[in-house]
Motif scaffolding. Structure first.
Motif: not given
Length: 282
Positions: A207-222
């Motif tokens: 078993x192995x567990x790796x932590x990566x960074x997810x990035x989401x992009x948004x132009x507005x609060x809506x």
């Protein structure tokens, strides 16, 4: 060969209907943004053309579609028939061959040892009996096959959640987010050591567990509001518990827009969060 025993909890109809209800919005907002993560996990798990792949709690295909694009023989299962119909529509559009079946991941209606790889992206982590869901995935993979899990990490490091809570605090100063003791189901595997332990408890090795960074992009609060509201039925429950008026809701959305535009600085706001990728071999 055997299938799961009958004492597994039945899928609650209200839960099924909740996911059916948000499925179109989820497919429009969340599924496209999370396909890249599907590729990341499948690559790490060693998926290759011609392999058999089972997707548990597949939603509308953020893991199944990448697997099919890579040439796997895909069976996608989910409690929500609406989610699976949207998945089939995506597959048809790309001329991909994906089989779908409505199924409870707590008790997969599948024989032992059928698949080269079983995976779940933000799915089994939500199960009321999450350990059983992982055991079921392990049961249906072949000896030497693998189980893949994608789960959220520390909620305090999830920026989209922080923005959402911060916006709600503009009208409910005392609100600090969903109760965390015990953590809500989306965060029951936030500790990578817990994910490692659950995979090992299901009889998986190496078993192995790796932590990566997810990035989401948004132009507005809506855009961010839309993405969050359609991400999980829990969001609607949280909003309902606050009993916001329409005026207050307007203030929240205006505040969120200001936060996003402030981060974007004239461009696109990039919000990050940790994701644990867990892999074990049967």
């Amino acid at each position: 060969m055997s299938t799961a025993t009958k004492e597994a909890p039945a899928v609650r109809e209200d839960t099924r209907e909740a996911w059916n209800g948000i499925a179109p919005g989820y497919d429009r907002t969340n599924t496209p943004t999370q396909m890249w993560l599907g590729y990341e996990g499948l690559r790490r798990a060693g998926l290759r053309r011609g392999m058999s792949f089972l997707d548990v709690a597949a939603g509308s295909g953020s893991l199944s579609i990448p697997a099919a694009r890579l040439g796997a023989q895909v069976l996608a299962t989910d409690q929500s028939p609406v989610m699976l119909e949207l998945l089939r529509a995506r597959a048809r559009k790309e001329k991909l061959d994906v089989e779908t079946r409505v199924m409870d991941g707590h008790a997969l209606e599948l024989a032992d040892g059928q698949f080269d790889l079983a995976g779940s992206q933000f799915g089994v982590m939500l199960f009321a009996d999450m350990p059983r869901g992982i055991r079921e995935m392990a049961r249906v993979v072949k000896p030497g096959g693998r189980v893949l899990m994608h789960v959220y990490g520390d909620p305090h490091q999830i920026e989209f959640l922080g923005f959402f809570v911060g916006a709600l605090q503009s009208v409910r100063v005392e609100f600090s987010g969903p109760p965390m003791d015990p953590p809500p189901l989306p965060f029951q595997l936030q500790d990578p050591h817990r994910l490692h332990a659950e995979l090992a408890a299901a009889g998986l090795k190496d078993v192995r567990v790796e932590t990566i960074t997810e990035t989401t992009q948004f132009r507005t609060g809506a855009e961010l509001w839309d993405w969050i509201v359609w991400s999980n039925p829990i969001v609607e429950m949280v909003l309902g518990s606050l009993s916001l008026t329409q005026e207050e809701l307007g203030v929240v959305r205006k505040t969120l827009d200001g936060m996003v535009r402030g981060r974007a600085a004239g461009g696109t706001a990039r919000l990050t969060n940790p994701v644990h990728i867990g892999i074990g071999t049967k």
